[in-house]
Design an enzyme around this catalytic site. Sequence first.
Site, PDB file in Angstrom:
ATOM      1  N   ARG A  17      -4.803  -9.745   4.273  1.00 36.52           N
ATOM      2  CA  ARG A  17      -5.468 -10.042   3.035  1.00 36.52           C
ATOM      3  C   ARG A  17      -3.288  -9.533   2.282  1.00 36.52           C
ATOM      4  O   ARG A  17      -3.059  -8.207   2.227  1.00 36.52           O
ATOM      5  CB  ARG A  17      -6.201  -8.687   2.524  1.00 36.52           C
ATOM      6  CG  ARG A  17      -7.194  -8.365   1.391  1.00 36.52           C
ATOM      7  CD  ARG A  17      -7.606  -7.632   1.266  1.00 36.52           C
ATOM      8  NE  ARG A  17      -8.285  -7.182   0.233  1.00 36.52           N
ATOM      9  CZ  ARG A  17      -7.734  -6.103  -0.749  1.00 36.52           C
ATOM     10  NH1 ARG A  17      -6.918  -6.022  -0.773  1.00 36.52           N
ATOM     11  NH2 ARG A  17      -8.185  -7.161  -2.173  1.00 36.52           N
ATOM     12  N   LYS A  44       1.081  -1.267   0.146  1.00 38.56           N
ATOM     13  CA  LYS A  44       0.060  -0.069  -0.227  1.00 38.56           C
ATOM     14  C   LYS A  44       1.067   1.609  -0.613  1.00 38.56           C
ATOM     15  O   LYS A  44       2.657   1.058   0.422  1.00 38.56           O
ATOM     16  CB  LYS A  44      -0.965   0.138   1.159  1.00 38.56           C
ATOM     17  CG  LYS A  44      -2.366  -0.836   0.931  1.00 38.56           C
ATOM     18  CD  LYS A  44      -3.491  -0.811   1.506  1.00 38.56           C
ATOM     19  CE  LYS A  44      -4.564  -1.216   1.468  1.00 38.56           C
ATOM     20  NZ  LYS A  44      -5.747  -1.162   2.119  1.00 38.56           N
TER      21      LYS A  44
END
Length: 286
Positions: free
Chosen positions: A255, A221
């Site tokens: 995840r 991210k």
Amino acid sequence: MLRLGRREFDAHEPVIMAIVNRTPDSFYDQGATFLDEPALARVEQAVAEGAAIIDVGGVKAGPGEEVSAAEEARRTVGFVAEVRRRFPEVIISVDTWRASVGEAVCEAGADLLNDAWGGVDPGLAEVAARYKVGLVCTHAGGAEPRTRPHRVTYHDVMADILRVTVGLAERAVALGVPRESVLIDPGHDFGKNTRHSLEATRRLGEMVGTGWPVLVSLSNKDFVGETLDKPVKERVVGTLATTAVSAWLGAQVYRVHEVGETRQVLDMVASIAGHRPPAVARRGLA
């Protein structure tokens, strides 16, 4: 006890959720699993490497070409049904904020609805309750789906995360979602700048302390990229470091894009914490 699909997990058992994007414009793989066969091959590989959950997404999280509910369903529903047929034991999650899509994928065999945009469609929790499937309750800071944060501020980011996620979780249970199938997610990058996401990680133990299982979506991210000043394809080491910290602080579900590497990190942390014996223990015993 966390219960998803046909599986049950003890409190200290880390669980990997593998990302399978059914989008042509995903930020990390640029559509590598948009077509059925590459996507099914990705599922097979992820399961072989230790993923218990497959998270199917039909819409890119960031800004981009508009995707209607009908198109999102076209990308996900048939695929969910095929994964259910080929991998009957795997837990199938679908990353969607739309109740109509949630209903369609539940009919096709989904076990978990991953509401990454924090209840923007309150009907999604009602769908989870009706089908008795799991639900991920995420903090997105009130952001609209597919928008980036702009000068967002919090008096106390973790206090806001707790207020929103616990509130969503309690509402879900009140509607009829099985309590043991509800997770909370701090929503790294969603409605947050990099400092917010770092603080959310540092204080993750406060979420774990609520008693709800915590899911973290950290993989490659922007907060990792900005912290280390690395482009998307060079964020794996930073992601794995953040994974190790999150595991030590008690997060349960991860995840991820890199399943095998994550499995090693989680196993190592679990062994250091005393929750998992070494796979081999010969040293000093011969």
